[in-house]
Scaffold this active site. Structure first.
Site, PDB file in Angstrom:
ATOM      1  N   GLU A  34       0.878  -1.162   0.000  1.00  0.00           N
ATOM      2  CA  GLU A  34       0.000   0.000   0.000  1.00  0.00           C
ATOM      3  C   GLU A  34       0.924   1.223   0.000  1.00  0.00           C
ATOM      4  OE1 GLU A  34      -2.609   0.272   3.380  1.00  0.00           O
ATOM      5  OE2 GLU A  34      -3.478   2.143   2.646  1.00  0.00           O
ATOM      6  N   ARG A 259       5.570 -12.714   9.834  1.00  0.00           N
ATOM      7  CA  ARG A 259       6.229 -11.472   9.478  1.00  0.00           C
ATOM      8  C   ARG A 259       7.575 -11.368  10.190  1.00  0.00           C
ATOM      9  NH1 ARG A 259       4.184  -6.372   9.924  1.00  0.00           N
ATOM     10  NH2 ARG A 259       2.287  -7.076   8.944  1.00  0.00           N
ATOM     11  N   LYS A 269       4.605   0.848   8.912  1.00  0.00           N
ATOM     12  CA  LYS A 269       4.690   2.134   8.236  1.00  0.00           C
ATOM     13  C   LYS A 269       4.010   3.230   9.054  1.00  0.00           C
ATOM     14  CE  LYS A 269       3.533   0.018   4.338  1.00  0.00           C
ATOM     15  NZ  LYS A 269       2.494  -0.018   3.353  1.00  0.00           N
TER      16      LYS A 269
END
Ligand code: ATP
Ligand code: MG
Length: 550
Positions: A34, A259, A269
């Site tokens: 994104e 992750r 982010k």
């Protein structure tokens, strides 16, 4: 050295099986960021996994910007993401923007409505939360669930035209309010938003939700293996529901992996953006940031990051990797190819009283003691030099082998010098020391007359180049987070130390991204933001040995 042997992992096994059984003849993966921030080292893991998996089996990997949320996305992020992927060493086959699929997503939503599988709901956000139920209790049906197909089609069309305010109406999938999986309790698939989108402008007043958009994006592109992180495991039934009920031709398979988490590192982010916005760091590429841009500016190499990600592998359970492991890979990568030179970070002047006034001699010093192929360089030596302040003590403790009154040390690549005297400033600090050198002890002449225990580095004071050195510690302290506190309360107040010193004259023409190993100090990189015509600025990439405790 690049360690490129593909190691086995469960995702690779799935891919091999799908090729063997003929389920797929060619695999297609994607990296779907994104564009709401810069990529971080966690993304690097996903990039490496997706690209290398496809590459190993002669497949393809798309770069797809998952830009379905108009509010947070920006062209600057799109550009930085492309740059970072290329720098990491990967080339995408095709470049897509999810926003280019908005028409098709809309058409598929209309199809769901026509098949009585979606409805427009007017519940407020608060009510919707209440109706959703909990892990223990089933949800309640929305009073709007039984609207007719015609009414839903009309309302959805009016949503598209922007006739309602943000939050007034949503489109929901009609699945099962009593499902044990909360994601399946009539999830929202479209919401109103009168926002301008960076790609589609003001064409749309409705935007698809991630769980609806992502499977459609994958299916449109013919992705065979849609790799994502573990928190999406519970969303997989919804992913499959969308693929099937939207009657997508291609049926991608979602596979989750753990992750990457690293000690002393925030890896989101949203949090990283906060550090930038609140001025904790100077930009997204601050050398303390775990962003790809930050690591690059600091001096990490793509090769080291790739090797690190390959080594940690792909797991099904979350864990945290020790930050020192990443440092290990950077040292391993830099050691064979980085020239050794001398830099004095906290200078103390030394006057060599018996050295001829205004004489300058050139000494030949090897660029890498362990590798003759890296050659030698000429380093000037004269009556005044700088050494590190910490290499001199007026009253040394036992076992201090560096300079102190009456003691003799070796100057790296030059002569033995002996300290005879010192000068103090008005505050009583040592400002200068006086030594004598012994011409017999010149480096390289095979002098064996006597031995000294300490070797220290130095630079010639007459022509040393002033330089700034930036030394780093982890930005985040790894403490137990107290209640009510956030990661912003754990910022390390000592994450940066800035020193003004000197480097050898032959480094004057160094350019951004040039890397050196400064004798005894570690690996340094010329900073690309602060280095200018008149000023050399170095970032310490990593010390020679691990310097901080974890
Ligand atoms: P963030 O929370 O940092 O914004 P994200 O998952 O929301 O991360 P995306 O832009 O959606 O960011 O991520 C693109 C891809 O990178 C996704 O497939 C995601 O699973 C993967 N990814 C993100 N963070 C990590 C991580 N720490 N380790 C491995 N993969 C990650
Ligand atoms: Mg995200």
């Amino acid at each position: 050295m690049e360690n490129k042997t593909a190691s086995s992992n469960f995702i690779r096994n799935i891919v091999m099986e799908d090729l063997e059984t003929g389920k797929h003849s060619k695999i297609i993966t994607r990296f779907p960021p994104e564009p709401n921030g810069y990529l971080h080292i966690g993304h690097a893991k996903s990039i490496i996994l997706n690209f290398e998996l496809a590459d190993e089996f002669s497949g393809k990997t798309n770069l797809r910007f998952d830009d379905t949320n108009p509010a947070k996305e920006d062209k600057e992020y799109v550009n930085s993401i492309e740059e970072d992927i290329k720098w990491l060493g990967y080339k995408w086959d095709e470049l897509f923007f999810a926003s280019n699929y908005f028409d098709e997503m809309y058409d598929r939503a209309v199809l769901l409505i026509k098949n009585n599988k979606a409805y427009v709901c007017d519940l407020t956000a608060g009510d919707m939360k209440e109706y959703r139920g909990t892990l223990r209790e089933p949800g309640k049906e929305s009073p709007y669930k039984n609207r007719t197909v015609e009414e839903n089609l009309d309302l959805f069309d009016r949503m598209r035209k922007g006739e309602f305010a943000d939050g007034e109406k949503v489109l929901r999938a009609k699945i099962d309010m009593s499902s044990p999986n909360i994601n399946m309790r009539d999830p929202i698939i479209y919401r109103m938003s009168h926002a301008v989108h960076h790609n589609t402008g003001d064409k749309w007043c409705i935007y698809p939700m991630y769980d609806y958009a992502h499977p459609i994006e994958d299916a449109i592109e013919g992705i065979t293996h849609s790799i994502c992180t573990l928190e999406f495991e519970d969303h997989r039934p919804l992913y499959d529901w969308v693929i099937n009920n939207c009657e997508m031709e291609n049926k991608p398979r979602q596979i989750e992996f753990a992750r990457l988490n690293i000690t002393n590192t925030v890896m989101s982010k949203r949090n990283l953006k906060q550090l930038v916005d609140e001025g904790v760091v100077d930009a997204w590429d601050d050398p303390r940031m775990p962003t790809i841009a930050g690591l690059r500016r600091r001096g990490y190499t793509a090769n080291a990051i790739r090797n690190f990600c390959r080594e940690i592998g792909v797991a099904k359970a979350n864990s945290t990797v020790d930050g020192q492991m990443l440092e290990h890979f950077i040292r391993e990568d830099l050691s064979p190819k980085t020239p050794r030179t001398m830099a004095v970070l906290k200078p103390l002047k030394v006057v060599i009283t018996n050295y001829p006034e205004s004489q300058v001699e050139m000494l030949t010093i090897e660029n890498n003691q362990d590798d003759a192929a890296m050659g030698t360089r000429q380093v000037s030596f004269s009556k005044e030099i700088y050494i590190e302040q910490e290499d001199f003590m007026e009253n040394p403790p036992k076992k201090y082998f560096r300079l102190f009154p009456g003691n003799e040390v070796r100057l790296k690549g030059a002569y033995f010098i002996k300290c005879n005297d010192l000068v103090k400033d008005s505050e009583g600090n040592v400002s200068e020391i006086h030594c004598t050198y012994d011409i017999e002890t010149k480096s390289g002449t095979g002098f064996t007359g006597r031995k000294v225990k300490g070797t220290i580095h130095w630079v010639d004071a007459t022509n040393a180049v002033p330089a700034e050195f930036r030394l780093y510690e982890p930005l985040i302290l790894d403490e137990e987070q107290e209640e009510g506190k956030t990661f912003l309360d754990q910022i390390n107040p000592n994450s940066i130390e800035i020193l003004q010193g000197f480097v050898e004259p032959n480094m004057e023409s160094s350019k951004a991204q040039d890397k050196f190993q400064f004798f005894r100090h570690g690996y340094f990189n010329v900073d690309s933001r602060y280095t200018s015509q008149d000023k050399l600025v170095f970032n310490r990439i990593v010390s020679l040995k691990s310097s901080f405790k974890i």
